[in-house]
Design an enzyme around this catalytic site. Structure first.
Site: not given
Ligand code: NAP
Length: 248
Positions: A143, A189, A156, A64, A15-16, A158, A13, A160, A91
């Protein structure tokens, strides 16, 4: 000082959001970066160019994370392309929030598969090369919600919480082979995703955090650099909260 010079890492993950932040910070620290994405092909291609600008090798893989066979294929490809895998950052993650009363079985299963099965899939896939090397660092993204729960996120939280139990077990199984397994538990974040939320709501969240701000992808990435590098050589089985003091 470049803490990850010539290390090869896989980031799922990338890309973003947070994953993208981890990829760029790792590259700044000299790591060669293999990262995955699900559907954001253009963003992935742009990131490869950006990473190469830091003088490291970088490659994007559409894979995936929820698919067991795809994870095995990915590890094989990365080994062919990079020669060695020193660190893995699991991630990739999704949310499908709803109150339990309204949550479908499909949405429960999907979140568990993408967030938790993915960690099993890829950790298992990198095991053989890491065992051979007698060295490896696995970092799993949990998380704050995996520690304390959250209304509307039973699927979610569960997934994490499951990541924390899994990582501790892996740390116990593989410590004798010098393979470390740790967890990062981010708080709130701020990414492109949170930019879409109502500003007053977001400000309310910031005000309730002891450090009075949301975290950045770089805040999480810096903790990942620490856990991937030899700076944390004697740390395994731990969950590091990177949340501005939210859980305090
Ligand atoms: P995000 O901006 O939605 O990015 C998610 C990333 O995961 C993207 O690169 C996406 O690829 C990829 N992805 C989604 N489903 C996938 C799959 N089946 N196979 C491969 N790649 C996949 O999320 P984020 O906020 O950066 O979160 C990243 C991690 O941190 C997650 O595990 C999230 O639960 C955790 N987290 C985030 C926060 C927060 O506040 N943001 C807080 C606590 C924990 P595509 O671009 O191709 O869709």
């Amino acid at each position: 000082m470049k803490l990850l010079q010539d290390q090869n890492v896989i980031i799922t993950g990338g890309s973003r959001g947070i994953g993208r932040g981890i990829a760029t910070t790792f590259a700044k620290h000299g790591a060669n970066v293999a990262f995955t994405y699900n559907s954001s092909t253009q963003a992935a291609e742009e990131l490869v160019k950006e990473l190469e600008g830091f003088g490291v090798k970088a490659k994007a893989y559409q894979s995936d994370a929820a698919d067991f066979d795809k994870a095995q294929e990915l590890a094989k490809l990365v080994l062919e392309d990079f020669g060695q895998i020193d660190a893995l950052v699991n991630n990739a993650g999704i949310t499908k929030d709803n109150l339990l009363m309204r949550m479908s079985e499909e949405d429960f299963d999907k979140v568990i598969k993408v967030n938790l099965n993915s960690v099993f899939n890829l950790t298992k896939a990198v095991l053989r090369p890491m065992l051979k090397q007698r060295k490896g660092s696995i970092i799993n993204m949990s998380s704050v919600v995996g520690i304390k729960g959250n209304a509307g996120q039973s699927n979610y939280s569960a997934s994490k919480a499951g990541i924390i139990g899994f990582s501790k077990s892996v740390a116990l199984e593989l410590g004798s082979r010098n393979i470390r397994s740790n967890v990062i538990a981010p708080g709130f974040i701020e990414t492109e995703m949170t930019e879409k939320l109502d500003e007053n709501t977001v400000q309310g969240w910031r005000d309730s955090i002891p450090l009075k701000r949301g975290g950045t992808p770089e805040d999480i990435a810096n903790a990942c650099v620490f856990l991937a590098s030899d700076m944390s050589a004697y740390i395994t089985g731990q969950t590091l909260s990177v949340d501005g003091g939210m859980l305090t």
